[in-house]
Design an enzyme around this catalytic site. Structure first.
Site, PDB file in Angstrom:
ATOM      1  N   GLY A 238       0.833  -1.200   0.000  1.00  0.00           N
ATOM      2  CA  GLY A 238       0.000   0.000   0.000  1.00  0.00           C
ATOM      3  C   GLY A 238       0.865   1.247   0.000  1.00  0.00           C
ATOM      4  O   GLY A 238       2.026   1.212  -0.422  1.00  0.00           O
ATOM      5  N   SER A 239       0.309   2.325   0.525  1.00  0.00           N
ATOM      6  CA  SER A 239       1.006   3.612   0.496  1.00  0.00           C
ATOM      7  C   SER A 239       2.185   3.633   1.462  1.00  0.00           C
ATOM      8  O   SER A 239       2.237   2.857   2.428  1.00  0.00           O
ATOM      9  CB  SER A 239       0.019   4.718   0.876  1.00  0.00           C
ATOM     10  N   GLY A 243       2.822   2.046   5.204  1.00  0.00           N
ATOM     11  CA  GLY A 243       4.004   1.223   5.476  1.00  0.00           C
ATOM     12  C   GLY A 243       4.805   1.740   6.662  1.00  0.00           C
ATOM     13  O   GLY A 243       5.350   0.946   7.441  1.00  0.00           O
ATOM     14  N   GLU A 260       5.756  -3.401   0.729  1.00  0.00           N
ATOM     15  CA  GLU A 260       5.698  -3.122  -0.719  1.00  0.00           C
ATOM     16  C   GLU A 260       4.897  -1.835  -0.877  1.00  0.00           C
ATOM     17  O   GLU A 260       3.668  -1.850  -0.901  1.00  0.00           O
ATOM     18  CB  GLU A 260       4.992  -4.273  -1.451  1.00  0.00           C
TER      19      GLU A 260
HETATM   20  P1  NAD Z   1      -3.422   2.346   1.382  1.00  0.00           P
HETATM   21  O1  NAD Z   1      -2.114   2.508   2.056  1.00  0.00           O
HETATM   22  O2  NAD Z   1      -4.433   3.406   1.543  1.00  0.00           O
HETATM   23  O3  NAD Z   1      -4.109   0.982   1.860  1.00  0.00           O
HETATM   24  C1  NAD Z   1      -3.480  -0.276   1.688  1.00  0.00           C
HETATM   25  C2  NAD Z   1      -3.980  -1.230   2.753  1.00  0.00           C
HETATM   26  O4  NAD Z   1      -3.454  -0.844   4.018  1.00  0.00           O
HETATM   27  C3  NAD Z   1      -5.490  -1.264   2.911  1.00  0.00           C
HETATM   28  O5  NAD Z   1      -5.886  -2.607   3.126  1.00  0.00           O
HETATM   29  C4  NAD Z   1      -5.711  -0.408   4.147  1.00  0.00           C
HETATM   30  O6  NAD Z   1      -6.891  -0.716   4.850  1.00  0.00           O
HETATM   31  C5  NAD Z   1      -4.493  -0.743   4.982  1.00  0.00           C
HETATM   32  N1  NAD Z   1      -4.056   0.280   5.939  1.00  0.00           N
HETATM   33  C6  NAD Z   1      -4.121   1.631   5.800  1.00  0.00           C
HETATM   34  N2  NAD Z   1      -3.557   2.230   6.862  1.00  0.00           N
HETATM   35  C7  NAD Z   1      -3.126   1.261   7.702  1.00  0.00           C
HETATM   36  C8  NAD Z   1      -2.463   1.259   8.962  1.00  0.00           C
HETATM   37  N3  NAD Z   1      -2.142   2.390   9.572  1.00  0.00           N
HETATM   38  N4  NAD Z   1      -2.155   0.064   9.510  1.00  0.00           N
HETATM   39  C9  NAD Z   1      -2.470  -1.097   8.890  1.00  0.00           C
HETATM   40  N5  NAD Z   1      -3.111  -1.151   7.698  1.00  0.00           N
HETATM   41  C10 NAD Z   1      -3.437   0.014   7.109  1.00  0.00           C
HETATM   42  O7  NAD Z   1      -3.095   2.111  -0.174  1.00  0.00           O
HETATM   43  P2  NAD Z   1      -4.106   2.000  -1.406  1.00  0.00           P
HETATM   44  O8  NAD Z   1      -4.657   3.341  -1.725  1.00  0.00           O
HETATM   45  O9  NAD Z   1      -5.046   0.866  -1.216  1.00  0.00           O
HETATM   46  O10 NAD Z   1      -3.088   1.547  -2.562  1.00  0.00           O
HETATM   47  C11 NAD Z   1      -2.302   2.420  -3.304  1.00  0.00           C
HETATM   48  C12 NAD Z   1      -0.877   2.440  -2.800  1.00  0.00           C
HETATM   49  O11 NAD Z   1      -0.335   1.116  -2.781  1.00  0.00           O
HETATM   50  C13 NAD Z   1       0.059   3.212  -3.720  1.00  0.00           C
HETATM   51  O12 NAD Z   1       0.938   3.962  -2.936  1.00  0.00           O
HETATM   52  C14 NAD Z   1       0.797   2.124  -4.484  1.00  0.00           C
HETATM   53  O13 NAD Z   1       2.045   2.527  -5.004  1.00  0.00           O
HETATM   54  C15 NAD Z   1       0.935   1.092  -3.424  1.00  0.00           C
HETATM   55  N6  NAD Z   1       1.179  -0.226  -3.995  1.00  0.00           N
HETATM   56  C16 NAD Z   1       2.434  -0.742  -3.902  1.00  0.00           C
HETATM   57  C17 NAD Z   1       2.711  -1.972  -4.464  1.00  0.00           C
HETATM   58  C18 NAD Z   1       4.092  -2.555  -4.412  1.00  0.00           C
HETATM   59  O14 NAD Z   1       4.221  -3.756  -4.642  1.00  0.00           O
HETATM   60  N7  NAD Z   1       5.131  -1.793  -4.103  1.00  0.00           N
HETATM   61  C19 NAD Z   1       1.689  -2.701  -5.103  1.00  0.00           C
HETATM   62  C20 NAD Z   1       0.423  -2.149  -5.165  1.00  0.00           C
HETATM   63  C21 NAD Z   1       0.175  -0.910  -4.595  1.00  0.00           C
END
Ligand code: NAD
EC number: 1.2.1.3
Length: 507
Positions: A238-239, A243, A260
């Site tokens: 995720g973001s 992370g 990731e």
């Molecule tokens: P996001 O960070 O908003 O959410 C991702 C996940 O994390 C969701 O399931 C969310 O509920 C959970 N989450 C959010 N805050 C959290 C916390 N504080 N503790 C635990 N879990 C939490 O990301 P998104 O908008 O769903 O996805 C887009 C982002 O993901 C972009 O930054 C993209 O680059 C990244 N991404 C990276 C990869 C990679 O392999 N590097 C792959 C896909 C997406």
């Protein structure tokens, strides 16, 4: 929506499962709206803390049995999962496209990635090699072996609603772990569908119920997983903001985190590039999945001698882009995931203009016939300076920044001069340039390509990036080692007790 019935998606679905059985859920209801047309697809009852505890208890019990199954037998289960995914590729691919908004081809492609990682994991289940070493002591044998960790928590993002989970779980399973998945709350139905497909395989093979746990919910479920010492590994996609939170929480309990996170990927276009390949790679990388891939091309760093020519070609290519329903294969660009993402896109456009960016292809939100969801935006291109704050950030939308360079050293410095380090590429037919880019003086990213774009990757390689991308590696190569613990074993078959380093100890 002919694809919902085969996937057993109902109007209200449980978001809690132990793998074979869906359990009653006690959290709030999540409504899943399609960004394609703004319509409600179905709802999911999320899990609360007591549901989470039930799933953990089942996972712990399942692990005690699952770890005793020989790895090739675990691989056989994964092989059958791959077969089930082949059977359901069409409806699942359509659901991915409809719930997430990516094109139908990309929806099918994402399910294909799941199938591919199954195949990879099956082969790996007969490998998982450890090394053997020569002991310095006579009549001693020394080697290392790999054991499973226990429960692997998987937190996934909306943009790859099914593939990222499979990259983790298929490897984790053949390694002997059990998994608990916390999918994105923005794509809960894709997760429910995966569970339905896989539960049939698990049931048929008498796999212990609990290896494939799922708790759908908001970020709080991710926080429970991160803080839980019963979970030795948390793999989070995720973001970077997420992370950093997960990494801090898991690190505070000295657990392992596989992160990731976001990318800010660039293509360097040299004066020695094949410009047609460069343009195709750049346009697909910038507008594919409406700019919502972690590997999306966000920056083009272009040699001054070919800058104007590249600009003209980009203008011509962007004029041909068709924006609309991603299930219609004639369209190139679908919607953003939701209105929050649209507002993030608009803010980035304003910030770019404020810092002095010049838009050569203007952005904007589309409305009217076919765009009723309010999630369709125009892919746009801005000429910028590398030091702009907005250029250093990842905006998860189709905004492409153009920059000019004179020397390759300068281009590499620009490419590396952002906090993220996921994917990178150089377009050049010059061997010296290509090798410098791939050398220790070159790209600082986890992925560095020559004459292909930044976007997408094959499952055979280890996937992930450096710096604020988190440092994790998933999928191919030896990424499986992250899901296991290494044990060094020394066996003495002599009649003496010689100590290491020749130390003498007389009693
Ligand atoms: P996001 O960070 O908003 O959410 C991702 C996940 O994390 C969701 O399931 C969310 O509920 C959970 N989450 C959010 N805050 C959290 C916390 N504080 N503790 C635990 N879990 C939490 O990301 P998104 O908008 O769903 O996805 C887009 C982002 O993901 C972009 O930054 C993209 O680059 C990244 N991404 C990276 C990869 C990679 O392999 N590097 C792959 C896909 C997406």
């Amino acid at each position: 929506m002919d694809f919902l019935a085969p996937l057993k998606i109902e109007a209200l679905n449980s978001g809690v499962s132990t793998g074979i059985s869906s359990l009653p859920a006690h959290g709030e209801i999540i409504e899943s709206y399609s960004p394609v047309n703004g319509k409600l697809i179905a709802t999911v009852k999320s899990g609360d803390k007591s549901d989470y505890e039930t799933v953990i208890a089942k996972a712990q019990a399942a692990f005690t049995e699952w770890r005793t199954w020989p790895a090739p037998r675990r691989g056989e289960i994964v092989r059958q999962i791959g077969e089930a995914l082949r059977t359901y590729k069409e409806p699942l691919g359509k659901l991915v496209s409809y719930e997430m908004g990516k094109s139908l081809q990309e929806g099918y492609g994402e399910v294909q990635e799941m199938i591919d990682i199954c195949d990879f994991a099956v082969g790996l289940s007969r490998q998982l090699y450890g090394l053997s070493m020569h002991s310095e002591r006579p009549a001693h044998r020394m080697y290392e072996q790999w054991h499973p960790l226990g429960i692997v928590g998987i937190i996934s993002a909306f943009n790859f609603p099914v593939a990222v989970w499979s990259w983790n779980s298929m490897l984790a399973w053949i390694c002997g772990n059990v998994c608990i998945w916390k999918p994105s709350e923005k794509t809960p139905l894709c997760a429910v569908a995966c569970h339905h497909i896989i539960s049939e395989v698990l049931k048929r093979n008498n796999v212990p119920d609990g290896i494939n746990g799922m708790v759908i919910g908001g970020r709080e479920v991710g926080e429970w997983l991160s803080a839980d010492a019963r979970i030795p590994l948390v793999s989070a996609t995720g973001s970077t903001r997420m992370g950093k939170a997960v990494g801090a929480t898991v690190g505070a309990r000295l657990g392992r985190a596989l992160l990731e996170l976001g990318g800010n990927n660039a293509i360097i276009i040299s004066k020695y590039a094949d410009l047609d390949i460069a343009i195709r790679g750049a346009v697909f990388g910038a507008v594919g999945t409406a700019g919502q891939r972690c590997t999306t091309t966000r920056r083009l760093i272009i040699h001054e001698e070919v800058y104007d020519s590249i600009k003209d070609k980009l203008l011509a290519a962007y004029k041909q882009l068709r924006i609309g329903n991603p299930l219609d294969e004639n369209n190139h660009v679908g919607p953003l995931i939701d209105k929050g993402a649209v507002s993030g896109y608009q803010k980035a456009l304003e910030a770019c203009k404020k810092e002095g960016g010049r838009f050569i292809v203007e952005g904007g939100v589309l409305d009217g016939n076919g765009y009723e969801s309010g999630c369709y935006v125009k892919p746009c291109i801005a000429e910028v300076e590398p030091h702009f704050k907005i250029v250093e950030q990842e905006t998860f939308a189709p905004i492409l920044y153009l920059m000019k360079y004179t020397t390759l050293d300068e281009a590499i410095a620009i490419q590396n001069g952002v906090p993220q380090g996921l994917s990178s590429s150089i377009m050049t037919l010059n061997l010296r340039e290509a090798e410098q880019f791939l050398s220790a003086m070159g790209s600082d990213c986890g992925i560095a390509n020559v004459n292909i774009g930044t976007s997408g990757a094959e499952i055979g390689g280890a996937f992930g990036g450096e710096k604020e991308t988190g440092g994790g590696r998933e999928s191919g190569s030896d990424a499986w080692k992250a899901y296991m613990r290494r044990q060094t074993n020394t066996i003495n078959y002599s009649t003496q007790l010689p100590l290491a380093q020749g130390i003498k100890f007389h009693v």
